[in-house]
Write a protein that holds these residues in place. Structure first.
Motif, mmCIF file in Angstrom:
data_model
loop_
_atom_site.group_PDB
_atom_site.id
_atom_site.type_symbol
_atom_site.label_atom_id
_atom_site.label_comp_id
_atom_site.label_asym_id
_atom_site.label_seq_id
_atom_site.Cartn_x
_atom_site.Cartn_y
_atom_site.Cartn_z
ATOM 1 N N ALA A 1 -27.144 -21.115 11.949
ATOM 2 C CA ALA A 1 -26.810 -19.281 11.904
ATOM 3 C C ALA A 1 -25.556 -18.875 12.441
ATOM 4 C CB ALA A 1 -27.911 -18.562 12.459
ATOM 5 N N LEU A 2 -25.123 -19.692 13.398
ATOM 6 C CA LEU A 2 -24.021 -19.271 14.067
ATOM 7 C C LEU A 2 -22.523 -19.583 13.182
ATOM 8 C CD1 LEU A 2 -24.562 -20.646 17.630
ATOM 9 C CD2 LEU A 2 -25.254 -18.530 16.665
ATOM 10 N N PRO A 3 -22.471 -20.602 12.692
ATOM 11 C CA PRO A 3 -21.243 -20.772 11.807
ATOM 12 C C PRO A 3 -21.507 -20.278 10.387
ATOM 13 C CG PRO A 3 -22.478 -23.067 11.967
ATOM 14 C CD PRO A 3 -23.265 -22.053 12.962
ATOM 15 N N ALA A 4 -22.935 -20.008 9.945
ATOM 16 C CA ALA A 4 -22.735 -19.174 8.730
ATOM 17 C C ALA A 4 -22.147 -18.064 8.885
ATOM 18 C CB ALA A 4 -24.534 -19.258 8.544
ATOM 19 N N ILE A 5 -22.673 -17.084 10.149
ATOM 20 C CA ILE A 5 -21.949 -15.838 10.244
ATOM 21 C C ILE A 5 -20.476 -15.837 9.988
ATOM 22 C CG2 ILE A 5 -21.631 -13.984 11.774
ATOM 23 C CD1 ILE A 5 -24.267 -14.647 12.985
ATOM 24 N N VAL A 6 -19.772 -16.872 10.740
ATOM 25 C CA VAL A 6 -18.529 -17.151 10.763
ATOM 26 C C VAL A 6 -17.664 -17.277 9.404
ATOM 27 C CG1 VAL A 6 -16.527 -18.497 11.675
ATOM 28 C CG2 VAL A 6 -18.379 -17.850 13.156
ATOM 29 N N ALA A 7 -18.464 -18.312 8.509
ATOM 30 C CA ALA A 7 -17.918 -18.730 7.190
ATOM 31 C C ALA A 7 -18.510 -17.847 6.062
ATOM 32 C CB ALA A 7 -18.389 -20.211 7.278
ATOM 33 N N ALA A 8 -19.399 -17.115 6.099
ATOM 34 C CA ALA A 8 -19.921 -16.052 5.227
ATOM 35 C C ALA A 8 -19.002 -15.119 4.754
ATOM 36 C CB ALA A 8 -21.500 -15.416 5.484
ATOM 37 N N PRO A 9 -19.036 -14.605 3.514
ATOM 38 C CA PRO A 9 -18.242 -13.452 3.068
ATOM 39 C C PRO A 9 -18.361 -12.249 3.700
ATOM 40 C CG PRO A 9 -19.417 -14.245 1.204
ATOM 41 C CD PRO A 9 -19.638 -15.192 2.233
ATOM 42 N N GLU A 10 -17.266 -11.558 3.910
ATOM 43 C CA GLU A 10 -17.690 -10.067 4.259
ATOM 44 C C GLU A 10 -18.632 -9.533 3.432
ATOM 45 O OE1 GLU A 10 -16.318 -7.019 6.831
ATOM 46 O OE2 GLU A 10 -15.553 -9.027 6.819
ATOM 47 N N GLY A 11 -19.377 -8.801 4.096
ATOM 48 C CA GLY A 11 -20.628 -8.154 3.454
ATOM 49 C C GLY A 11 -21.840 -8.895 3.267
ATOM 50 N N ALA A 12 -21.596 -10.127 3.417
ATOM 51 C CA ALA A 12 -23.108 -10.965 3.273
ATOM 52 C C ALA A 12 -23.934 -10.709 4.429
ATOM 53 C CB ALA A 12 -22.552 -12.276 3.444
ATOM 54 N N SER A 13 -25.184 -10.926 4.425
ATOM 55 C CA SER A 13 -26.259 -10.891 5.196
ATOM 56 C C SER A 13 -26.599 -12.216 5.881
ATOM 57 C CB SER A 13 -27.297 -10.291 4.531
ATOM 58 O OG SER A 13 -27.058 -8.833 4.409
ATOM 59 N N VAL A 14 -26.717 -12.459 7.087
ATOM 60 C CA VAL A 14 -27.291 -13.792 7.549
ATOM 61 C C VAL A 14 -28.723 -13.359 8.266
ATOM 62 C CG1 VAL A 14 -27.042 -15.756 9.181
ATOM 63 C CG2 VAL A 14 -25.144 -15.161 7.818
ATOM 64 N N VAL A 15 -29.924 -14.003 7.634
ATOM 65 C CA VAL A 15 -31.220 -13.709 8.223
ATOM 66 C C VAL A 15 -31.643 -14.903 8.928
ATOM 67 C CG1 VAL A 15 -33.121 -12.737 7.557
ATOM 68 C CG2 VAL A 15 -31.361 -12.238 6.438
ATOM 69 N N TYR A 16 -32.416 -14.607 10.084
ATOM 70 C CA TYR A 16 -32.717 -16.039 10.628
ATOM 71 C C TYR A 16 -34.150 -15.235 11.377
ATOM 72 C CZ TYR A 16 -30.893 -14.548 15.074
ATOM 73 O OH TYR A 16 -30.446 -13.606 16.121
ATOM 74 N N GLY A 17 -34.874 -16.370 12.004
ATOM 75 C CA GLY A 17 -36.088 -15.910 12.394
ATOM 76 C C GLY A 17 -36.130 -15.504 14.044
ATOM 77 N N GLN A 18 -36.745 -14.620 14.508
ATOM 78 C CA GLN A 18 -36.972 -14.421 15.847
ATOM 79 C C GLN A 18 -38.398 -14.942 16.289
ATOM 80 O OE1 GLN A 18 -34.303 -13.923 17.849
ATOM 81 N NE2 GLN A 18 -35.017 -13.109 19.748
ATOM 82 N N PRO A 19 -38.704 -15.903 16.878
ATOM 83 C CA PRO A 19 -39.969 -16.331 17.266
ATOM 84 C C PRO A 19 -40.831 -15.196 17.795
ATOM 85 C CG PRO A 19 -38.481 -17.953 17.981
ATOM 86 C CD PRO A 19 -37.625 -16.813 17.668
ATOM 87 N N GLY A 20 -42.006 -14.912 17.176
ATOM 88 C CA GLY A 20 -42.859 -14.052 17.622
ATOM 89 C C GLY A 20 -42.738 -12.699 17.334
ATOM 90 N N GLU A 21 -41.238 -12.538 16.723
ATOM 91 C CA GLU A 21 -40.891 -10.803 16.544
ATOM 92 C C GLU A 21 -40.704 -10.818 15.029
ATOM 93 O OE1 GLU A 21 -38.399 -9.051 19.450
ATOM 94 O OE2 GLU A 21 -38.413 -11.161 20.405
ATOM 95 N N GLY A 22 -39.983 -11.327 14.209
ATOM 96 C CA GLY A 22 -39.682 -11.047 12.966
ATOM 97 C C GLY A 22 -38.585 -11.862 12.485
ATOM 98 N N MET A 23 -37.606 -11.034 11.715
ATOM 99 C CA MET A 23 -36.363 -11.647 10.923
ATOM 100 C C MET A 23 -35.225 -10.807 11.330
ATOM 101 S SD MET A 23 -37.781 -11.942 6.929
ATOM 102 C CE MET A 23 -38.591 -10.519 7.042
ATOM 103 N N VAL A 24 -34.064 -11.482 11.997
ATOM 104 C CA VAL A 24 -33.089 -10.856 12.467
ATOM 105 C C VAL A 24 -32.121 -10.705 11.319
ATOM 106 C CG1 VAL A 24 -31.089 -11.045 14.196
ATOM 107 C CG2 VAL A 24 -33.233 -11.694 14.798
ATOM 108 N N HIS A 25 -31.513 -9.593 11.229
ATOM 109 C CA HIS A 25 -30.552 -9.448 10.041
ATOM 110 C C HIS A 25 -29.168 -9.082 10.606
ATOM 111 C CE1 HIS A 25 -29.521 -6.649 6.414
ATOM 112 N NE2 HIS A 25 -28.789 -7.595 6.429
ATOM 113 N N VAL A 26 -28.299 -10.095 10.259
ATOM 114 C CA VAL A 26 -26.822 -9.917 10.822
ATOM 115 C C VAL A 26 -26.014 -9.537 9.436
ATOM 116 C CG1 VAL A 26 -25.212 -11.027 11.979
ATOM 117 C CG2 VAL A 26 -27.382 -11.620 12.571
#
Length: 200
Positions: free
Chosen positions: A140-165
């Motif tokens: 998720a960390l390099p994905a945020i760096v390398a993804a294009p502007e305006g993209a969304s990186v979504v990953y799981g937060q254990p026991g809570e849900g989906m984090v939307h960056v």
């Protein structure tokens, strides 16, 4: 689909690097990375309503929920596990069907093959699933760096849900600072993540 069915490993490089280790998560960063990097959502439909560009999904359960909501991520990174346990067969089949890249990435590390796979997936014209043997969480960390502007990186937060960056310059800078604090060959990592050529 089995791993053999999905096999397209680091063959363009003859897999010469094997599991070439680039970065290792230091103990003093583990606590920081437990904090969500964006808002947490429990409903995929509500999350997708906030999406304006391509989605990079990191994690099997996140990918499954997005698929169930009718959205195939531009890039999905899965390892057939959630919270270190094997995912249900229904989830495994749903998220690995169509996987086109398979790589190894040990837990708490970022290897050369997984960085290459991320770059290849981001550059692909079609939705691409990367099947990781080991652990995909830190991608998720390099994905945020390398993804294009305006993209969304979504990953799981254990026991809570989906984090939307939502990827912005500020988020990229924050992730760069975090990655610079990892142990290992940071220069080689940036070379692989940001190189224009796959023949590095």
């Amino acid at each position: 689909m089995t791993r053999d069915d999905a096999r397209d490993t680091d063959t363009e490089n003859g897999n010469a690097d094997g599991d070439e280790q680039l970065l290792v998560l230091p103990d003093d960063l583990r606590h920081e990375l437990k904090e969500p990097m964006g808002p947490i959502e429990t409903e995929a439909d509500r999350l997708l309503a906030e999406v304006e560009g391509p989605v990079i999904a990191v994690g099997d359960v996140v990918t499954y929920h997005l698929l169930q909501a009718g959205h195939r991520p531009a890039v999905a990174l899965v390892d057939e596990r959630t919270e270190r346990e094997a995912v249900d067969e229904e989830i495994r089949q749903a998220v690995t069907t169509g996987a086109s890249i398979e790589v190894r990435n040990p837990p708490a590390e970022l290897s050369a093959p997984v960085v290459r796979a991320l770059r290849r997936a981001l550059a692909a014209d079609e939705p691409t699933t990367v099947l990781v043997e080991g652990e995909e969480d830190l991608v998720a960390l390099p994905a945020i760096v390398a993804a294009p502007e305006g993209a969304s990186v979504v990953y799981g937060q254990p026991g809570e849900g989906m984090v939307h960056v939502k990827v912005t310059d500020d988020h990229r800078a924050e992730m760069r600072d975090l990655l610079e604090r990892f142990e290992g060959d940071v220069d080689r990592f940036w070379d692989l993540l940001e190189s224009e050529s796959d023949d590095d």
